[in-house]
Design a protein around this motif. Structure first.
Motif, PDB file in Angstrom:
ATOM      1  N   LEU A 173       0.713  -1.323  -0.170  1.00  0.00           N
ATOM      2  CA  LEU A 173       0.010   0.020   0.077  1.00  0.00           C
ATOM      3  C   LEU A 173       0.956   1.270  -0.031  1.00  0.00           C
ATOM      4  O   LEU A 173       1.702   1.313   0.731  1.00  0.00           O
ATOM      5  CB  LEU A 173      -0.861   0.158   1.196  1.00  0.00           C
ATOM      6  N   ALA A 174       0.407   2.109  -0.825  1.00  0.00           N
ATOM      7  CA  ALA A 174       1.051   3.500  -1.063  1.00  0.00           C
ATOM      8  C   ALA A 174       0.085   4.611   0.070  1.00  0.00           C
ATOM      9  O   ALA A 174      -0.875   4.204   0.082  1.00  0.00           O
ATOM     10  CB  ALA A 174       1.275   3.970  -2.456  1.00  0.00           C
ATOM     11  N   VAL A 175       0.895   5.540   0.200  1.00  0.00           N
ATOM     12  CA  VAL A 175       0.038   6.662   0.830  1.00  0.00           C
ATOM     13  C   VAL A 175      -1.110   7.331   0.147  1.00  0.00           C
ATOM     14  O   VAL A 175      -0.741   7.590  -0.987  1.00  0.00           O
ATOM     15  CB  VAL A 175       1.073   7.837   1.650  1.00  0.00           C
ATOM     16  N   ASP A 176      -2.198   7.465   0.626  1.00  0.00           N
ATOM     17  CA  ASP A 176      -3.283   8.146  -0.439  1.00  0.00           C
ATOM     18  C   ASP A 176      -3.649   9.556   0.246  1.00  0.00           C
ATOM     19  O   ASP A 176      -3.027   9.898   1.239  1.00  0.00           O
ATOM     20  CB  ASP A 176      -4.481   7.150  -0.501  1.00  0.00           C
ATOM     21  N   LYS A 177      -4.431  10.206  -0.299  1.00  0.00           N
ATOM     22  CA  LYS A 177      -4.980  11.457  -0.286  1.00  0.00           C
ATOM     23  C   LYS A 177      -5.796  11.481   1.355  1.00  0.00           C
ATOM     24  O   LYS A 177      -5.482  12.445   2.401  1.00  0.00           O
ATOM     25  CB  LYS A 177      -6.081  12.036  -1.038  1.00  0.00           C
ATOM     26  N   ALA A 178      -6.453  10.421   1.857  1.00  0.00           N
ATOM     27  CA  ALA A 178      -7.142  10.379   3.117  1.00  0.00           C
ATOM     28  C   ALA A 178      -6.213  10.358   4.092  1.00  0.00           C
ATOM     29  O   ALA A 178      -6.339  10.611   5.333  1.00  0.00           O
ATOM     30  CB  ALA A 178      -7.937   9.021   3.077  1.00  0.00           C
ATOM     31  N   PHE A 179      -5.188   9.402   3.979  1.00  0.00           N
ATOM     32  CA  PHE A 179      -3.967   9.327   5.042  1.00  0.00           C
ATOM     33  C   PHE A 179      -3.294  10.780   5.117  1.00  0.00           C
ATOM     34  O   PHE A 179      -3.130  11.103   6.119  1.00  0.00           O
ATOM     35  CB  PHE A 179      -2.848   8.469   4.409  1.00  0.00           C
ATOM     36  N   VAL A 180      -3.048  11.463   4.163  1.00  0.00           N
ATOM     37  CA  VAL A 180      -2.576  12.855   4.404  1.00  0.00           C
ATOM     38  C   VAL A 180      -3.210  13.860   5.124  1.00  0.00           C
ATOM     39  O   VAL A 180      -2.804  14.446   5.908  1.00  0.00           O
ATOM     40  CB  VAL A 180      -2.127  13.402   2.770  1.00  0.00           C
ATOM     41  N   GLU A 181      -4.672  13.563   4.709  1.00  0.00           N
ATOM     42  CA  GLU A 181      -5.517  14.522   5.529  1.00  0.00           C
ATOM     43  C   GLU A 181      -5.559  14.297   7.047  1.00  0.00           C
ATOM     44  O   GLU A 181      -5.731  14.924   7.974  1.00  0.00           O
ATOM     45  CB  GLU A 181      -7.218  14.560   4.892  1.00  0.00           C
ATOM     46  N   SER A 182      -5.578  12.840   7.244  1.00  0.00           N
ATOM     47  CA  SER A 182      -5.685  12.317   8.642  1.00  0.00           C
ATOM     48  C   SER A 182      -4.325  12.759   9.399  1.00  0.00           C
ATOM     49  O   SER A 182      -4.676  13.166  10.492  1.00  0.00           O
ATOM     50  CB  SER A 182      -5.864  10.771   8.531  1.00  0.00           C
ATOM     51  N   LYS A 183      -3.213  12.797   8.890  1.00  0.00           N
ATOM     52  CA  LYS A 183      -2.166  12.954   9.341  1.00  0.00           C
ATOM     53  C   LYS A 183      -2.050  14.412   9.700  1.00  0.00           C
ATOM     54  O   LYS A 183      -1.502  14.930  10.812  1.00  0.00           O
ATOM     55  CB  LYS A 183      -1.044  12.586   8.340  1.00  0.00           C
ATOM     56  N   LYS A 184      -2.598  15.201   8.715  1.00  0.00           N
ATOM     57  CA  LYS A 184      -2.568  16.648   8.924  1.00  0.00           C
ATOM     58  C   LYS A 184      -3.309  17.186  10.217  1.00  0.00           C
ATOM     59  O   LYS A 184      -3.030  18.006  11.053  1.00  0.00           O
ATOM     60  CB  LYS A 184      -3.077  17.334   7.598  1.00  0.00           C
ATOM     61  N   GLN A 185      -4.499  16.506  10.413  1.00  0.00           N
ATOM     62  CA  GLN A 185      -5.284  16.879  11.525  1.00  0.00           C
ATOM     63  C   GLN A 185      -4.794  16.164  12.623  1.00  0.00           C
ATOM     64  O   GLN A 185      -4.907  17.025  13.856  1.00  0.00           O
ATOM     65  CB  GLN A 185      -6.656  16.127  11.190  1.00  0.00           C
ATOM     66  N   ASP A 186      -4.035  15.040  12.649  1.00  0.00           N
ATOM     67  CA  ASP A 186      -3.464  14.270  13.951  1.00  0.00           C
ATOM     68  C   ASP A 186      -2.415  15.285  14.361  1.00  0.00           C
ATOM     69  O   ASP A 186      -2.083  15.414  15.551  1.00  0.00           O
ATOM     70  CB  ASP A 186      -3.160  12.876  13.974  1.00  0.00           C
ATOM     71  N   MET A 187      -1.388  15.595  13.634  1.00  0.00           N
ATOM     72  CA  MET A 187      -0.088  16.052  13.980  1.00  0.00           C
ATOM     73  C   MET A 187      -0.073  17.567  13.994  1.00  0.00           C
ATOM     74  O   MET A 187       0.907  18.138  14.271  1.00  0.00           O
ATOM     75  CB  MET A 187       1.038  15.645  12.564  1.00  0.00           C
ATOM     76  N   THR A 188      -1.040  18.088  13.786  1.00  0.00           N
ATOM     77  CA  THR A 188      -0.977  19.613  13.919  1.00  0.00           C
ATOM     78  C   THR A 188      -1.873  20.050  15.105  1.00  0.00           C
ATOM     79  O   THR A 188      -2.620  19.351  15.681  1.00  0.00           O
ATOM     80  CB  THR A 188      -1.618  20.383  12.705  1.00  0.00           C
ATOM     81  N   PRO A 189      -1.374  21.305  15.847  1.00  0.00           N
ATOM     82  CA  PRO A 189      -1.956  21.503  17.155  1.00  0.00           C
ATOM     83  C   PRO A 189      -3.587  21.731  16.905  1.00  0.00           C
ATOM     84  O   PRO A 189      -3.700  22.354  15.627  1.00  0.00           O
ATOM     85  CB  PRO A 189      -1.546  23.052  17.522  1.00  0.00           C
ATOM     86  N   ASN A 190      -4.362  21.669  17.712  1.00  0.00           N
ATOM     87  CA  ASN A 190      -5.877  21.933  17.971  1.00  0.00           C
ATOM     88  C   ASN A 190      -5.896  23.403  17.893  1.00  0.00           C
ATOM     89  O   ASN A 190      -6.156  24.135  19.000  1.00  0.00           O
ATOM     90  CB  ASN A 190      -6.238  21.212  19.233  1.00  0.00           C
ATOM     91  N   PHE A 191      -5.989  24.063  16.819  1.00  0.00           N
ATOM     92  CA  PHE A 191      -6.263  25.510  16.682  1.00  0.00           C
ATOM     93  C   PHE A 191      -7.362  26.028  15.791  1.00  0.00           C
ATOM     94  O   PHE A 191      -7.637  25.493  14.745  1.00  0.00           O
ATOM     95  CB  PHE A 191      -4.819  26.059  16.006  1.00  0.00           C
ATOM     96  N   ARG A 192      -8.306  26.732  16.480  1.00  0.00           N
ATOM     97  CA  ARG A 192      -9.443  27.201  16.108  1.00  0.00           C
ATOM     98  C   ARG A 192      -9.448  28.725  16.469  1.00  0.00           C
ATOM     99  O   ARG A 192      -9.732  28.768  17.623  1.00  0.00           O
ATOM    100  CB  ARG A 192     -10.621  26.363  16.234  1.00  0.00           C
ATOM    101  N   GLN A 193      -9.462  29.694  15.560  1.00  0.00           N
ATOM    102  CA  GLN A 193      -9.509  31.054  15.867  1.00  0.00           C
ATOM    103  C   GLN A 193     -10.759  31.460  16.395  1.00  0.00           C
ATOM    104  O   GLN A 193     -11.893  31.355  15.555  1.00  0.00           O
ATOM    105  CB  GLN A 193      -9.091  31.767  14.627  1.00  0.00           C
ATOM    106  N   GLU A 194     -11.283  31.672  17.666  1.00  0.00           N
ATOM    107  CA  GLU A 194     -12.256  32.253  18.188  1.00  0.00           C
ATOM    108  C   GLU A 194     -12.181  32.940  19.554  1.00  0.00           C
ATOM    109  O   GLU A 194     -11.057  32.699  20.201  1.00  0.00           O
ATOM    110  CB  GLU A 194     -13.431  31.001  18.332  1.00  0.00           C
TER     111      GLU A 194
END
Length: 213
Positions: free
Chosen positions: A60-81
């Motif tokens: 298996l190669a990395v797909d777009k769904a994996f990239v999106e999941s990684k982006k959400q998991d590996m970045t800080p929980n940041f929501r401007q409010e």
């Protein structure tokens, strides 16, 4: 092909190999033991050829769904409010912990006197680009845990104490910045990431595996 591969930065190849290991483990193509062994090797090897050999037999190669999941998991929980301007933690001859998925104020002030204070921001929600932590620590031992991929600036002063900032600022202008100010007197304040790199990868891989199992 091998010449092109060797010209690429080792860290780039390492990141791609680790992603592919996680992808195949999460879809059941690798046992946990094999995944952990290869992950250790991927973090250790310094040669592109050795790194790529770790994934040559994986389907298996990395797909777009994996990239999106990684982006959400590996970045800080940041929501401007909007959030509170100031919050306080006060410990005198005591100890307390602030952790979990709480909403960070613009400024968090803590007073630690003959005490121990633990602030764990690993899963906290950042609502502003800049968060200030103002400390007053006297005869205490305090820990501040920050998530990966945030900028940390320590401006606090010490008098017969220490402030140990083990978090390298990554100079990412899109990431939140934590500024630590104040005074440490006969105290020790440690600023660090709670998860090791391996723990971070394993937790992410296990979360994906649960999704696909």
């Amino acid at each position: 092909m091998s010449v092109i591969l060797e010209d690429r930065p080792v860290e780039t190849v390492r990141s791609e190999v680790i992603d592919q290991l996680i992808m195949n483990y999460s879809h059941g193509e690798l046992s946990y033991q094999a995944f952990e062994r290869r992950l250790d090797q991927a973090m250790e090897f310094q040669c592109n050829k050795e790194l790529k050999e770790l994934t040559q037999d994986l389907p298996l190669a990395v797909d777009k769904a994996f990239v999106e999941s990684k982006k959400q998991d590996m970045t800080p929980n940041f929501r401007q409010e909007e959030t509170e301007d100031v919050d306080y933690m006060i410990n005198i001859f005591s100890g307390s912990t602030r952790s979990g998925a709480f909403k960070l104020p613009k400024e968090l002030r803590y007073f630690s006197i003959f005490s121990g204070t633990e602030i764990d921001l690993t899963h906290a929600q950042f609502c502003q680009d800049i968060v200030r932590i103002k400390i007053f620590s006297l005869f205490s031992g305090d820990n501040i845990y920050v998530p990966e991929n945030v900028n940390v600036i320590s401006k606090a002063f010490c008098i017969f104490g220490s402030i140990d900032n083990e978090v390298a600022t990554n100079a990412n202008t899109n990431a939140p910045t934590i500024i630590i100010e104040g005074l440490s007197i006969f105290s020790g304040v440690d600023i660090e990431i709670k998860r090791s790199m391996k723990e971070k990868f394993v937790e992410f891989a296990d979360s994906l595996k649960k999704m696909f199992s």
